[in-house]
Design a protein around this motif. Sequence first.
Motif, PDB file in Angstrom:
ATOM      1  N   ALA A 126      29.316  90.834  37.297  1.00 52.67           N
ATOM      2  CA  ALA A 126      28.146  91.647  36.963  1.00 52.67           C
ATOM      3  C   ALA A 126      27.185  90.859  36.083  1.00 52.67           C
ATOM      4  N   GLY A 127      27.737  90.051  35.164  1.00 53.50           N
ATOM      5  CA  GLY A 127      26.894  89.180  34.353  1.00 53.50           C
ATOM      6  C   GLY A 127      26.140  88.178  35.207  1.00 53.50           C
ATOM      7  N   GLY A 128      26.804  87.663  36.264  1.00 49.41           N
ATOM      8  CA  GLY A 128      26.136  86.740  37.176  1.00 49.41           C
ATOM      9  C   GLY A 128      24.995  87.398  37.927  1.00 49.41           C
ATOM     10  N   VAL A 129      25.189  88.646  38.329  1.00 45.37           N
ATOM     11  CA  VAL A 129      24.133  89.383  39.034  1.00 45.37           C
ATOM     12  C   VAL A 129      22.954  89.644  38.096  1.00 45.37           C
ATOM     13  N   ILE A 130      23.259  90.024  36.867  1.00 48.66           N
ATOM     14  CA  ILE A 130      22.189  90.331  35.905  1.00 48.66           C
ATOM     15  C   ILE A 130      21.389  89.085  35.556  1.00 48.66           C
ATOM     16  N   THR A 131      22.080  87.972  35.321  1.00 49.05           N
ATOM     17  CA  THR A 131      21.346  86.744  34.987  1.00 49.05           C
ATOM     18  C   THR A 131      20.544  86.237  36.179  1.00 49.05           C
ATOM     19  N   ARG A 132      21.020  86.487  37.396  1.00 48.96           N
ATOM     20  CA  ARG A 132      20.230  86.144  38.585  1.00 48.96           C
ATOM     21  C   ARG A 132      18.940  86.962  38.597  1.00 48.96           C
ATOM     22  N   ALA A 133      19.043  88.238  38.244  1.00 49.48           N
ATOM     23  CA  ALA A 133      17.850  89.088  38.193  1.00 49.48           C
ATOM     24  C   ALA A 133      16.884  88.614  37.117  1.00 49.48           C
ATOM     25  N   LEU A 134      17.425  88.239  35.959  1.00 57.03           N
ATOM     26  CA  LEU A 134      16.564  87.777  34.869  1.00 57.03           C
ATOM     27  C   LEU A 134      15.877  86.454  35.213  1.00 57.03           C
ATOM     28  N   SER A 135      16.533  85.629  36.022  1.00 55.92           N
ATOM     29  CA  SER A 135      15.946  84.333  36.347  1.00 55.92           C
ATOM     30  C   SER A 135      14.704  84.456  37.232  1.00 55.92           C
ATOM     31  N   VAL A 136      14.622  85.548  37.986  1.00 57.75           N
ATOM     32  CA  VAL A 136      13.459  85.757  38.863  1.00 57.75           C
ATOM     33  C   VAL A 136      12.656  86.986  38.461  1.00 57.75           C
ATOM     34  N   GLN A 137      13.158  87.733  37.454  1.00 60.09           N
ATOM     35  CA  GLN A 137      12.470  88.909  36.920  1.00 60.09           C
ATOM     36  C   GLN A 137      12.171  89.929  38.014  1.00 60.09           C
ATOM     37  N   ARG A 138      13.196  90.243  38.768  1.00 60.13           N
ATOM     38  CA  ARG A 138      13.088  91.253  39.826  1.00 60.13           C
ATOM     39  C   ARG A 138      14.488  91.749  40.171  1.00 60.13           C
TER      40      ARG A 138
END
Length: 362
Positions: A126-138
């Motif tokens: 879940a942390g990996g999914v969240i940081t992926r979202a933060l990296s592209v801001q979407r």
Amino acid sequence: MNLAAATNESLAHTSNVLIYSSMAVYTLAFFAHIAEWVLGSRSKVGRTAAALSASGTAASASASAPAVKTQAGGTAVLERPEVVTRSATGTRDVPDGPGAAGGTFKGDLWGRIAVSLTVVAFLVEAGGVITRALSVQRAPWANMYEFSITFSTAVVGSYLVLLALKKNVRWIGLPLVTTVLLDLGIAVTTLYTDSDQLVPALHSYWLWIHVSTAIICGAVFYLGAVGTVLYLFRDGYENKLASGGKPGKFASSVMERLPSASSLDKFAYRINAAVFPLWTFTIIAGAIWAGDAWGRYWGWDPKEVWSFITWVAYAAYLHARATAGWKGRKAAYLALVAFACWLFNYYGVNIFVSGLHSYAGV
């Protein structure tokens, strides 16, 4: 490279590290589940056979005359007969098995370790999914790689919610972790796509609504499919015992620890029935989003067509469950066809069929 770009790149790298780390922990959970099954007691093999041999006599006895009990004061009253809910005509009243741990302390210990490792892996993923979202801001599901890692997270999350609700679902643990490892393995090797911004058509709040509900539905449909597959195996095992057959030692050891065929059938039905309205909403939300993005609500795009086919298949399954002649194995086959339609809509349409949804990338 400016600071914002460097930060996004760092977050994307962190996301990749977390996804690989979750795979390592899931692997440990996989081996712990294997230990749970291997170390679980085999002394309970034959429990179902005994239940089947006695069930006919007990059922006929209870049907012929209700039990009589005497209350204080000497008044004799008829005891209310127990009502047994069956998933299909002729289904046997067989008790559930003791679970993968086999009712032993050592097996149960490894099962608890497996669940604990699954929780840790879920949090890391879940942390990996969240940081992926933060990296592209979407929203982190604009391509198949992001959809896959989010989907596997949702599957494990759904399983853990059922465990938290004290449901008897630990038997799902081994097939669940195995599937998640396969899904993540395909995601990081074949489906991986670098972080990128969305095409204009996807810039909408409907991305959060439509795709998130599709992921949740797929996760719950998966749990229902696992229950359906195991129901078919367990039902065949019970049929063989009832007909006087002698299953092999390995088959007996595995099947005997699962819930009864009736319990598995009801589990799969309740799971699929509960999430079906959400799948209906998913299609409606997609149509509304299509109207905003492309100026039409329905255009027979391959993704739209297969989403509707999946809806029809699950609707047919639920209708079959309400039809006496289609309960049991026939309805189970329909449920597996419906889930196969969902899988093709997930993988096949995106990879092999071109359409308006092809911009999602592989």
